[in-house]
Write a protein that holds these residues in place. Structure first.
Motif, PDB file in Angstrom:
ATOM      1  N   PHE A  21     -47.388  29.418  30.999  1.00  0.00           N
ATOM      2  CA  PHE A  21     -47.341  28.284  31.911  1.00  0.00           C
ATOM      3  C   PHE A  21     -47.713  26.968  31.243  1.00  0.00           C
ATOM      4  O   PHE A  21     -47.762  25.926  31.898  1.00  0.00           O
ATOM      5  N   LEU A  22     -48.001  27.022  29.955  1.00  0.00           N
ATOM      6  CA  LEU A  22     -48.186  25.799  29.185  1.00  0.00           C
ATOM      7  C   LEU A  22     -46.820  25.345  28.668  1.00  0.00           C
ATOM      8  O   LEU A  22     -45.945  26.166  28.400  1.00  0.00           O
ATOM      9  N   ILE A 120     -40.735  21.796  17.567  1.00  0.00           N
ATOM     10  CA  ILE A 120     -41.028  20.443  17.082  1.00  0.00           C
ATOM     11  C   ILE A 120     -40.350  19.387  17.952  1.00  0.00           C
ATOM     12  O   ILE A 120     -40.986  18.402  18.374  1.00  0.00           O
ATOM     13  N   LEU A 121     -39.071  19.587  18.250  1.00  0.00           N
ATOM     14  CA  LEU A 121     -38.350  18.611  19.071  1.00  0.00           C
ATOM     15  C   LEU A 121     -38.964  18.516  20.466  1.00  0.00           C
ATOM     16  O   LEU A 121     -39.124  17.416  21.018  1.00  0.00           O
ATOM     17  N   LEU A 127     -44.739  14.089  23.634  1.00  0.00           N
ATOM     18  CA  LEU A 127     -45.446  12.883  23.203  1.00  0.00           C
ATOM     19  C   LEU A 127     -44.801  11.640  23.808  1.00  0.00           C
ATOM     20  O   LEU A 127     -45.482  10.700  24.237  1.00  0.00           O
ATOM     21  N   TRP A 128     -43.474  11.644  23.848  1.00  0.00           N
ATOM     22  CA  TRP A 128     -42.742  10.494  24.385  1.00  0.00           C
ATOM     23  C   TRP A 128     -42.971  10.332  25.884  1.00  0.00           C
ATOM     24  O   TRP A 128     -43.212   9.215  26.364  1.00  0.00           O
ATOM     25  N   GLY A 250     -47.929  18.552  23.054  1.00  0.00           N
ATOM     26  CA  GLY A 250     -46.925  18.049  22.116  1.00  0.00           C
ATOM     27  C   GLY A 250     -47.361  18.235  20.671  1.00  0.00           C
ATOM     28  O   GLY A 250     -46.600  18.722  19.830  1.00  0.00           O
ATOM     29  N   TRP A 251     -48.612  17.850  20.378  1.00  0.00           N
ATOM     30  CA  TRP A 251     -49.108  18.024  19.014  1.00  0.00           C
ATOM     31  C   TRP A 251     -49.213  19.503  18.638  1.00  0.00           C
ATOM     32  O   TRP A 251     -48.962  19.882  17.488  1.00  0.00           O
TER      33      TRP A 251
END
Length: 268
Positions: A21-22, A120-121, A127-128, A250-251
């Motif tokens: 769920f993450l 990665i994408l 992050l965006w 994201g990281w």
């Protein structure tokens, strides 16, 4: 079947429960971990069937709300709207998943390099999305209009590619369509029920003739581990996302995808 195989099933079950769920792609994590551990399941069925543990975690945590919806369905327009929205959101993935099942399992599930790239994408997208100023219009996951539910369902189809993340795609889709972060995360939880249950049932049917008793044991081990880990995540994720956003995930995705690519280059 060896003790080592059972231990790997336990570890992969915990990984499934903690990541389902993450917005980090549980399937991507499990396939990569299985690749480097040398873990093999019949038709990659273990990776799908242990998701039932995560499904039951949602049922347990939200039992009172689901029970309320069930008993008020005949009399409550809100309850009927909620059920309709979940079914509408589920349909795109159900159709595409059934049509592309063979390709997904035999090609995409066998492409660890693709998984790393998508991790990665997807991390870059998370992050965006935290830098974009969005004005939420939909604050209640149970009151999403059918049109919004359908669009979130289309975003969910992106998760057919392992490494994209079902929860990540639906949460980001909900945010872009005007949902608040808590509402988008909660709707992603609810949508997981028919989506994962459907994948479970279809995969079990497709592999009914090749599963063995040993497969059943490791699936049970993974299922139990996934259930308890997922309960912890479901109870805390919405509050965490509300406070910290999606940037930490994201990281994490970028780190795991990058490490995966390096490991593939070094050891294959």
């Amino acid at each position: 079947m060896t003790f080592g195989t059972l231990l790997e099933a336990l570890l992969l079950g915990l990984l499934e429960g903690f990541t389902e769920f993450l917005p980090v792609s549980s399937t991507g994590h499990i396939l990569l971990a299985g690749h480097f551990l040398g873990f093999e399941s019949t038709g990659k069925t273990f990776e799908v069937l242990i998701q039932l543990g995560a499904i039951l975690a949602i049922v347990v945590v939200y039992f009172s709300r689901f029970w309320h919806v069930l008993i008020t369905l005949p009399s409550s327009a809100r309850s009927r709207n909620f059920v309709l929205g979940i079914l509408i959101a589920f349909l795109p993935a159900a159709v595409i998943g059934a049509l592309a099942h063979g390709f997904i399992k035999s090609v995409l599930f066998e492409s660890p390099g693709l998984i790393c790239v998508m991790l990665i994408l997807g991390g870059i997208v998370l992050l965006w999305i935290d830098t974009v100023t969005l004005k939420p219009r939909f604050l209640d996951a149970m009151a999403f209009p059918p049109s919004l539910a359908f669009r979130v369902g289309l975003f969910q189809c992106l998760a057919m590619i392992p490494g994209v993340s079902r929860s990540g795609s639906t949460i980001v889709g909900g945010l872009l369509m005007g949902a608040s972060k808590p509402a988008a995360a909660e709707f992603s939880f609810f949508l997981a029920l028919p989506t994962m249950a459907g994948a479970f049932a279809y995969d079990l049917y497709k592999n009914r003739d090749v599963l063995s008793f040993d497969d059943g044991i490791i699936i049970v081990v993974g299922f139990v581990a996934a259930f308890f880990a997922a309960v912890l995540v479901v109870r805390s994720l919405i509050a965490f996302v509300s406070r910290h956003g999606l940037t930490p995930f994201g990281w994490w995705r970028i780190a795991v995808g990058g490490i995966g690519l390096v490991a593939l280059a070094l050891v294959g």
